[in-house]
Scaffold this motif. Sequence first.
Motif, PDB file in Angstrom:
ATOM      1  N   LEU A  21      57.827  56.382  30.356  1.00 55.40           N
ATOM      2  CA  LEU A  21      58.114  54.966  30.615  1.00 55.40           C
ATOM      3  C   LEU A  21      57.664  54.517  32.013  1.00 55.40           C
ATOM      4  CD1 LEU A  21      59.223  52.727  28.919  1.00 55.40           C
ATOM      5  CD2 LEU A  21      61.498  53.199  29.813  1.00 55.40           C
ATOM      6  N   ALA A  22      57.858  55.344  33.031  1.00 56.18           N
ATOM      7  CA  ALA A  22      57.411  54.982  34.383  1.00 56.18           C
ATOM      8  C   ALA A  22      55.895  54.828  34.428  1.00 56.18           C
ATOM      9  CB  ALA A  22      57.879  56.028  35.389  1.00 56.18           C
ATOM     10  N   GLU A  23      55.200  55.688  33.701  1.00 55.35           N
ATOM     11  CA  GLU A  23      53.734  55.606  33.640  1.00 55.35           C
ATOM     12  C   GLU A  23      53.301  54.303  32.964  1.00 55.35           C
ATOM     13  OE1 GLU A  23      50.258  57.732  31.073  1.00 55.35           O
ATOM     14  OE2 GLU A  23      51.852  59.027  31.835  1.00 55.35           O
ATOM     15  N   VAL A  24      54.003  53.905  31.912  1.00 52.45           N
ATOM     16  CA  VAL A  24      53.672  52.659  31.212  1.00 52.45           C
ATOM     17  C   VAL A  24      53.885  51.466  32.143  1.00 52.45           C
ATOM     18  CG1 VAL A  24      54.359  51.133  29.318  1.00 52.45           C
ATOM     19  CG2 VAL A  24      54.106  53.575  28.917  1.00 52.45           C
ATOM     20  N   ARG A  25      54.985  51.502  32.917  1.00 52.61           N
ATOM     21  CA  ARG A  25      55.223  50.420  33.885  1.00 52.61           C
ATOM     22  C   ARG A  25      54.051  50.322  34.860  1.00 52.61           C
ATOM     23  NH1 ARG A  25      58.175  49.372  37.595  1.00 52.61           N
ATOM     24  NH2 ARG A  25      59.387  47.529  37.294  1.00 52.61           N
ATOM     25  N   GLU A  26      53.601  51.468  35.366  1.00 48.74           N
ATOM     26  CA  GLU A  26      52.491  51.494  36.321  1.00 48.74           C
ATOM     27  C   GLU A  26      51.205  50.974  35.681  1.00 48.74           C
ATOM     28  OE1 GLU A  26      50.373  51.744  39.716  1.00 48.74           O
ATOM     29  OE2 GLU A  26      52.548  51.925  39.509  1.00 48.74           O
ATOM     30  N   ARG A  27      50.954  51.369  34.423  1.00 48.42           N
ATOM     31  CA  ARG A  27      49.740  50.893  33.736  1.00 48.42           C
ATOM     32  C   ARG A  27      49.770  49.388  33.540  1.00 48.42           C
ATOM     33  NH1 ARG A  27      49.513  55.487  29.483  1.00 48.42           N
ATOM     34  NH2 ARG A  27      50.624  53.903  28.324  1.00 48.42           N
ATOM     35  N   THR A  28      50.975  48.806  33.420  1.00 51.31           N
ATOM     36  CA  THR A  28      51.077  47.354  33.303  1.00 51.31           C
ATOM     37  C   THR A  28      50.586  46.694  34.587  1.00 51.31           C
ATOM     38  OG1 THR A  28      52.956  47.570  31.813  1.00 51.31           O
ATOM     39  CG2 THR A  28      52.661  45.426  32.855  1.00 51.31           C
ATOM     40  N   LEU A  29      50.925  47.294  35.722  1.00 50.16           N
ATOM     41  CA  LEU A  29      50.516  46.738  37.009  1.00 50.16           C
ATOM     42  C   LEU A  29      49.016  46.874  37.240  1.00 50.16           C
ATOM     43  CD1 LEU A  29      53.466  48.060  39.196  1.00 50.16           C
ATOM     44  CD2 LEU A  29      53.052  45.683  38.521  1.00 50.16           C
ATOM     45  N   THR A  30      48.407  47.918  36.687  1.00 50.24           N
ATOM     46  CA  THR A  30      46.985  48.180  36.921  1.00 50.24           C
ATOM     47  C   THR A  30      46.128  47.853  35.698  1.00 50.24           C
ATOM     48  OG1 THR A  30      47.226  50.495  36.251  1.00 50.24           O
ATOM     49  CG2 THR A  30      47.515  49.997  38.601  1.00 50.24           C
ATOM     50  N   PHE A  31      46.690  47.175  34.708  1.00 49.01           N
ATOM     51  CA  PHE A  31      45.974  46.864  33.477  1.00 49.01           C
ATOM     52  C   PHE A  31      44.717  46.051  33.789  1.00 49.01           C
ATOM     53  CE2 PHE A  31      45.167  44.494  29.554  1.00 49.01           C
ATOM     54  CZ  PHE A  31      45.234  45.520  28.628  1.00 49.01           C
ATOM     55  N   ASP A  32      43.595  46.468  33.221  1.00 46.85           N
ATOM     56  CA  ASP A  32      42.300  45.814  33.415  1.00 46.85           C
ATOM     57  C   ASP A  32      41.980  45.008  32.158  1.00 46.85           C
ATOM     58  OD1 ASP A  32      39.761  45.111  34.308  1.00 46.85           O
ATOM     59  OD2 ASP A  32      38.861  47.019  33.675  1.00 46.85           O
ATOM     60  N   PRO A  33      42.312  43.713  32.140  1.00 45.34           N
ATOM     61  CA  PRO A  33      42.147  42.933  30.906  1.00 45.34           C
ATOM     62  C   PRO A  33      40.692  42.802  30.489  1.00 45.34           C
ATOM     63  CG  PRO A  33      42.689  41.485  32.734  1.00 45.34           C
ATOM     64  CD  PRO A  33      42.772  42.893  33.257  1.00 45.34           C
ATOM     65  N   ILE A  34      40.501  42.758  29.176  1.00 45.18           N
ATOM     66  CA  ILE A  34      39.155  42.587  28.630  1.00 45.18           C
ATOM     67  C   ILE A  34      38.628  41.214  29.040  1.00 45.18           C
ATOM     68  CG2 ILE A  34      40.037  41.732  26.415  1.00 45.18           C
ATOM     69  CD1 ILE A  34      36.947  43.931  26.754  1.00 45.18           C
ATOM     70  N   THR A  35      37.375  41.183  29.406  1.00 48.99           N
ATOM     71  CA  THR A  35      36.708  39.918  29.716  1.00 48.99           C
ATOM     72  C   THR A  35      35.431  39.860  28.894  1.00 48.99           C
ATOM     73  OG1 THR A  35      35.594  40.906  31.611  1.00 48.99           O
ATOM     74  CG2 THR A  35      37.644  39.737  32.056  1.00 48.99           C
ATOM     75  N   LEU A  36      35.287  38.794  28.184  1.00 44.84           N
ATOM     76  CA  LEU A  36      34.078  38.525  27.414  1.00 44.84           C
ATOM     77  C   LEU A  36      33.697  37.073  27.675  1.00 44.84           C
ATOM     78  CD1 LEU A  36      35.157  40.108  23.992  1.00 44.84           C
ATOM     79  CD2 LEU A  36      33.453  41.043  25.573  1.00 44.84           C
ATOM     80  N   ASP A  37      32.446  36.745  27.490  1.00 41.24           N
ATOM     81  CA  ASP A  37      31.991  35.372  27.681  1.00 41.24           C
ATOM     82  C   ASP A  37      32.260  34.585  26.400  1.00 41.24           C
ATOM     83  OD1 ASP A  37      30.879  33.123  28.783  1.00 41.24           O
ATOM     84  OD2 ASP A  37      28.809  33.727  28.354  1.00 41.24           O
ATOM     85  N   VAL A  38      33.557  34.397  26.111  1.00 39.16           N
ATOM     86  CA  VAL A  38      34.016  33.674  24.923  1.00 39.16           C
ATOM     87  C   VAL A  38      35.218  32.822  25.331  1.00 39.16           C
ATOM     88  CG1 VAL A  38      33.228  35.499  23.334  1.00 39.16           C
ATOM     89  CG2 VAL A  38      35.585  35.522  24.187  1.00 39.16           C
ATOM     90  N   PRO A  39      35.593  31.838  24.517  1.00 38.79           N
ATOM     91  CA  PRO A  39      36.807  31.079  24.826  1.00 38.79           C
ATOM     92  C   PRO A  39      37.998  32.027  24.959  1.00 38.79           C
ATOM     93  CG  PRO A  39      35.566  29.994  23.097  1.00 38.79           C
ATOM     94  CD  PRO A  39      34.921  31.328  23.316  1.00 38.79           C
ATOM     95  N   THR A  40      38.768  31.848  26.037  1.00 42.28           N
ATOM     96  CA  THR A  40      39.850  32.772  26.371  1.00 42.28           C
ATOM     97  C   THR A  40      41.085  31.982  26.772  1.00 42.28           C
ATOM     98  OG1 THR A  40      38.237  34.405  27.160  1.00 42.28           O
ATOM     99  CG2 THR A  40      40.504  34.662  27.923  1.00 42.28           C
ATOM    100  N   VAL A  41      42.246  32.492  26.357  1.00 46.52           N
ATOM    101  CA  VAL A  41      43.508  31.920  26.803  1.00 46.52           C
ATOM    102  C   VAL A  41      44.421  33.062  27.245  1.00 46.52           C
ATOM    103  CG1 VAL A  41      44.585  31.872  24.493  1.00 46.52           C
ATOM    104  CG2 VAL A  41      45.391  30.319  26.263  1.00 46.52           C
ATOM    105  N   ASP A  42      45.074  32.875  28.388  1.00 50.30           N
ATOM    106  CA  ASP A  42      46.064  33.830  28.879  1.00 50.30           C
ATOM    107  C   ASP A  42      47.436  33.325  28.469  1.00 50.30           C
ATOM    108  OD1 ASP A  42      44.232  35.570  30.118  1.00 50.30           O
ATOM    109  OD2 ASP A  42      44.142  34.283  31.881  1.00 50.30           O
TER     110      ASP A  42
END
Length: 184
Positions: free
Chosen positions: A139-160
Amino acid sequence: MASPSLIVVSGPPGSGKTTLAHRLAQGVGCPALCRDELKEGMVHAHPGFTPGPVDELNLRTLPAFFGAVEYLLRAGITVVAEAAYQDKLWRPGLTPLLELAAVRLVRCQVDPDTVADRIRRRYEENGLRAAAHGDLAHLAEVRERTLTFDPITLDVPTVDVDTTDGYRPGLPELINFARERASR
């Protein structure tokens, strides 16, 4: 010639992306294909399997997931595809699909404390999810991965989308976004 749409739902583990993917699929009127649900199906076929961060079934799920998405798109089926897409790992699988469909990207965002609470609850309420992901020791590792998550980026319409408490923007706006045709 008409082409199907591919609505990609991504975000870190525990960000609510599977729930949102199913809601979007219902709102659009198409199937949802969720990477973790495919892995859960693999786990059932392998009695005694012990999940880990990088395990044999994780590696086998990736080509099965992209193969299934590609198959549906080639058949002319609009689909919502959901996974914890991180840019470096998932861009190679998503990029070829840009030629097959009008793609829209929905990126779920949430704070690490909410992620930890959701994952803890998930394990307590649904043993099938634990079979695909392992126990709470990480669980601590998952918390850390949330902080360092690298979201996918594509040249398409995107909503956060902030999924901490409901959806911001709201579900009706997200369904409208998913329904819009994107240019290929």
